[in-house]
Design a protein around this motif. Structure first.
Motif, PDB file in Angstrom:
ATOM      1  N   LEU A   1       0.841  -1.201   0.000  1.00 20.92           N
ATOM      2  CA  LEU A   1       0.000   0.000   0.000  1.00 20.92           C
ATOM      3  C   LEU A   1       0.874   1.248   0.000  1.00 20.92           C
ATOM      4  O   LEU A   1       0.607   2.227  -0.700  1.00 20.92           O
ATOM      5  CB  LEU A   1      -0.908  -0.013   1.244  1.00 20.92           C
ATOM      6  N   ASP A   2       1.964   1.164   0.788  1.00 20.80           N
ATOM      7  CA  ASP A   2       2.900   2.284   0.866  1.00 20.80           C
ATOM      8  C   ASP A   2       3.524   2.564  -0.500  1.00 20.80           C
ATOM      9  O   ASP A   2       3.569   3.715  -0.949  1.00 20.80           O
ATOM     10  CB  ASP A   2       3.993   1.940   1.883  1.00 20.80           C
ATOM     11  N   ALA A   3       3.971   1.494  -1.166  1.00 23.36           N
ATOM     12  CA  ALA A   3       4.606   1.673  -2.481  1.00 23.36           C
ATOM     13  C   ALA A   3       3.594   2.229  -3.482  1.00 23.36           C
ATOM     14  O   ALA A   3       3.900   3.154  -4.248  1.00 23.36           O
ATOM     15  CB  ALA A   3       5.168   0.342  -2.969  1.00 23.36           C
ATOM     16  N   ALA A   4       2.368   1.679  -3.444  1.00 25.82           N
ATOM     17  CA  ALA A   4       1.342   2.134  -4.388  1.00 25.82           C
ATOM     18  C   ALA A   4       0.977   3.598  -4.114  1.00 25.82           C
ATOM     19  O   ALA A   4       0.823   4.397  -5.042  1.00 25.82           O
ATOM     20  CB  ALA A   4       0.102   1.251  -4.273  1.00 25.82           C
TER      21      ALA A   4
ATOM     22  N   ARG B   1       2.900   5.819  -2.751  1.00 23.31           N
ATOM     23  CA  ARG B   1       4.046   6.641  -3.150  1.00 23.31           C
ATOM     24  C   ARG B   1       3.996   6.936  -4.654  1.00 23.31           C
ATOM     25  O   ARG B   1       4.138   8.086  -5.071  1.00 23.31           O
ATOM     26  CB  ARG B   1       5.307   5.840  -2.829  1.00 23.31           C
ATOM     27  N   VAL B   2       3.767   5.909  -5.437  1.00 28.99           N
ATOM     28  CA  VAL B   2       3.707   6.089  -6.897  1.00 28.99           C
ATOM     29  C   VAL B   2       2.510   6.983  -7.256  1.00 28.99           C
ATOM     30  O   VAL B   2       2.622   7.919  -8.054  1.00 28.99           O
ATOM     31  CB  VAL B   2       3.597   4.722  -7.608  1.00 28.99           C
TER      32      VAL B   2
END
Lengths: 214, 494
Positions: B160-163, B165-166
């Motif tokens: 969720l964090d990576a998504a 961020r993007v």
């Protein structure tokens, strides 16, 4: 961007492995004590060594995860909570390891009449650890179900406390010298500390889950 | 000199970059999801792209409100807006560059006696009210969807964090593009009418119009503001005022970006019109107020706890006070600029009721005899003409608007020498040959010239128009032609 998702995947599997180790430690604690109480000392020692190995590996995993989270500035909002949870979970693993080490070093004399209670105490400790692991997994995925597991950790910790108290009363009412009583009581405290540590982590988990809800 | 006069616009751009970059990337930087340098780099690139590619729509609306046609006037209008922003910020009042520039343009209209287009003004002010409400509605919807998805789909915290961020980078880039498209009008809108329409060829690869060049310069000023001064504002927006989680930050940025885009996109406007839907006016709106609207929208979905509704009152007060202050500063400043420094702050826009005007008005159903008293007079500006209309005639409001439209004088001579200098990257061959047919003609009203062009060639008619006669709506091309053949007017004495 693909690098970010790749890193995330690696970290996810490291976290999963760490939690698998924690769960295994709980199970091994129960089985090792069962072996000890049944006089199967070789099997006990083998399980104790397994727990030591798992503890070392879990420690390395935790360091790696912490390092990556900081270096890659991942999950900035929840990083403090995640690191706190991992560090406190480490205390649960340590408590199990220390307990088995104490058994190995001090070889306490536990009479048969107390075996069932000791085993019950270890069982409740293990249950608390298993629910805690489920709770942490839920925290990483769906924060809403964390409370279900936290509630169970708390339940098993209280059950362990009850058995611990009962055991201590029985120990101190036995007709042996005080040193022996103190010695046995000390082991009740050791086994009980695993469930206590699990409850400490679950308390932190509750707060972190509330913070995580968007 | 041109650069010196542009400086007030650049100052305005700089302050916009310093303040509004934070609305786009502030929460991402403050929550440490993005590094400051990465954020401002993306922000700068997309602000400039938005300004150059889509900046025209909102700028045209400001042009309708008041075409500041002399560089001295543009300088003062931008300076007045910048000063009121600085002043109100120091006084701790919520302020928006969009509102300041509109006030300053109205101040220029008042000083020069030009007409303030009431329709454009109403359109602009209603958009200010609509933009935070729309942002709030979008945010409430997106937040509800995000919450449902996250609760129902077990997404790992790290994934969720990576998504997020993007998505924050993508939404931030979209936000920066929309900010450039919508708010470049504030920075350079007052300068556009003062510059002739020309195009510049860069390395023979692509060409930029004068307007796009101005927007690019303004975009760079915004980028400099973002690089030099936005870090502190980002920290305040992201942490000081409201504590947002990365996902809510994403919802806020996305809602703000969509609102800015809606009020800036010409392609969306033409799509809506072509499908028989009402178009959204292209107006510069405040990104800060859209952000506040979005945050309140989320708070309402969360149960409405902790919302400081007094802030809404302060925003509404700003809709009136900011333009008023900017108008006063612009008015006083223009007086000094014209009378103390002797700078031209406005080109004359005379009015005269000529025979051709009377004829045209008769065609439109306005009886000419009502205007007899005015036929031999020339008026220096819209205000004196309007005064004469009100005292000497009894026209209906519709007829009065028509008289004002057609009596506006200008002077064009289609010099054969100048036909050769027309820019082929702005006009096509059919358009140029239509102009060539008018060689050596003269026109004393802009509408006459437009009509003559529309009569000669379909290339000068809007695509939907069947019959010749009405002037075409090809603002960019027609402005180039008007600028090329306009004969400078002397300031009339009457």
């Amino acid at each position: 961007m693909p690098r970010l998702f790749e890193k995330t995947k690696i970290l996810e599997s490291q976290l999963d492995e760490y939690l698998n180790h924690t769960s295994e430690v709980g199970l091994l604690l129960l089985e090792a004590i069962r072996d000890y109480l049944a006089g199967r000392l070789e099997a006990f020692e083998s399980r104790r060594r397994q727990v030591s190995e798992l503890e070392k590996h879990a420690d390395r995993l935790r360091h790696d995860v912490e390092h990556e989270l900081y270096v890659e500035t991942l999950i900035p909002e929840s990083r403090g909570d995640v690191l706190g949870i991992l560090e406190e979970t480490d205390e649960v693993i340590s408590a199990a390891k220390v307990t088995l080490e104490q058994f190995s070093v001090e070889e306490p004399d536990i009479p048969d009449e107390l075996s069932a209670d000791f085993l019950e105490l270890a069982d409740y400790g293990n249950r608390a650890v298993q629910e805690l692991v489920m709770g942490i997994r839920a925290y990483f995925r769906t924060s809403t179900s964390v409370t279900d597991y936290v509630h169970k950790v708390s339940f098993w910790e209280k059950e362990a406390d009850k058995v611990g108290e009962r055991l201590k009363r029985r120990i101190f009412r036995m007709d042996t010298d005080l040193a022996c009583k103190m010695h046995r009581s000390d082991f009740v405290w050791h086994i009980d500390s695993v469930a206590d540590q699990a409850e400490d982590v679950s308390d932190r988990l509750t707060i972190s889950a509330i913070k995580r809800s968007i | 000199m041109v650069l010196l006069l542009l400086s007030s616009g650049l100052l305005l751009g700089w302050s916009l970059g310093a303040n509004d970059a934070a609305n786009v990337f502030g929460t991402a930087v403050a929550t440490r999801m993005l590094r400051f340098r990465t954020a401002v780099t993306y922000c700068s690139i997309f602000v400039i792209l938005g300004a150059v590619i889509s900046g025209a729509g909102a700028t045209d609306t400001l042009g309708q409100l008041g075409a500041v046609n002399a560089l001295g006037g543009s300088f003062m209008v931008a300076l007045a807006a910048a000063l009121s922003v600085v002043w109100m910020t120091k006084a701790g009042l919520p302020v928006s560059t969009s509102q300041a520039i509109v006030g300053a343009i109205v101040g220029w209209n008042l000083f020069t006696g030009s007409q303030t287009d009431a329709k454009a003004l109403i359109e602009i002010v209603s958009s200010w009210v609509a933009s935070p409400i729309l942002a709030g509605a979008f945010a409430a919807l997106f937040y509800a969807i995000a919450r449902r998805v996250i609760e129902r789909q077990p997404i790992h915290l790290l994934k969720l964090d990576a998504a997020t961020r993007v998505s924050l980078i993508v939404a931030g880039a979209f936000g920066a593009y929309s900010l450039g498209a919508n708010n470049i009008a504030n920075v350079m809108g007052a300068f556009v009418p003062a510059f002739p329409v020309r195009s510049f060829h860069i390395a023979g690869v692509f060409s930029l119009s004068m307007r796009q060049l101005l927007f690019m310069i303004g975009g760079f000023a915004i980028a400099v503001g973002a690089f030099t001064y936005s870090r502190r504002v980002m920290m305040t927006v992201g942490k000081g005022l409201f504590r947002l989680t990365p996902v809510t930050a994403l919802v806020v940025v996305l809602s703000e970006a969509i609102v800015l885009f809606l009020f800036a996109s010409q392609s969306l406007e033409s799509w809506l019109l072509s499908h028989g839907l009402p178009a959204i006016p292209l107006v510069p709106v405040s990104s800060s107020q859209a952000v506040i609207g979005a945050i309140i929208g989320i708070a309402i979905v969360k149960g409405g706890k902790g919302v400081r509704y007094t802030i809404l009152g302060r925003i509404a007060a700003g809709w009136a006070t900011t333009p008023a202050i900017a108008a006063v500063i612009a008015f006083v400043g223009l007086f000094f600029l014209q009378n103390v420094f002797g700078l031209t702050v406005a080109k004359p826009e005379p009015y005269a009721v000529t025979q051709s005007v009377l004829h045209k008005l008769e065609q439109k159903g306005v009886p000419g005899r009502q205007l007899d008293a005015l036929t031999r007079l020339r008026f220096g500006n819209a205000r004196s003409f309007e005064r004469a209309l009100d005292s000497d005639t009894e026209l209906t409001p519709e007829a009065r608007a028509l008289v004002l439209e057609y009596a506006k004088s200008d002077s064009f001579y289609i010099s054969p020498r100048l036909i050769g200098s027309l820019d082929h990257s702005i006009l096509n061959e059919a358009q140029i040959s239509a102009i060539a047919e008018l060689a050596d003609s003269s026109f004393s009203h802009e509408w006459q010239f437009r009509e003559a062009l529309a009569r000669i060639s379909p290339a000068w008619r809007p695509p939907a128009m069947e019959s010749p006669g009405e002037a075409g709506t090809r603002p960019f091309e027609i402005r180039h032609v008007l600028d090329t053949f306009r004969v400078p007017l002397r300031r009339p004495s009457g």
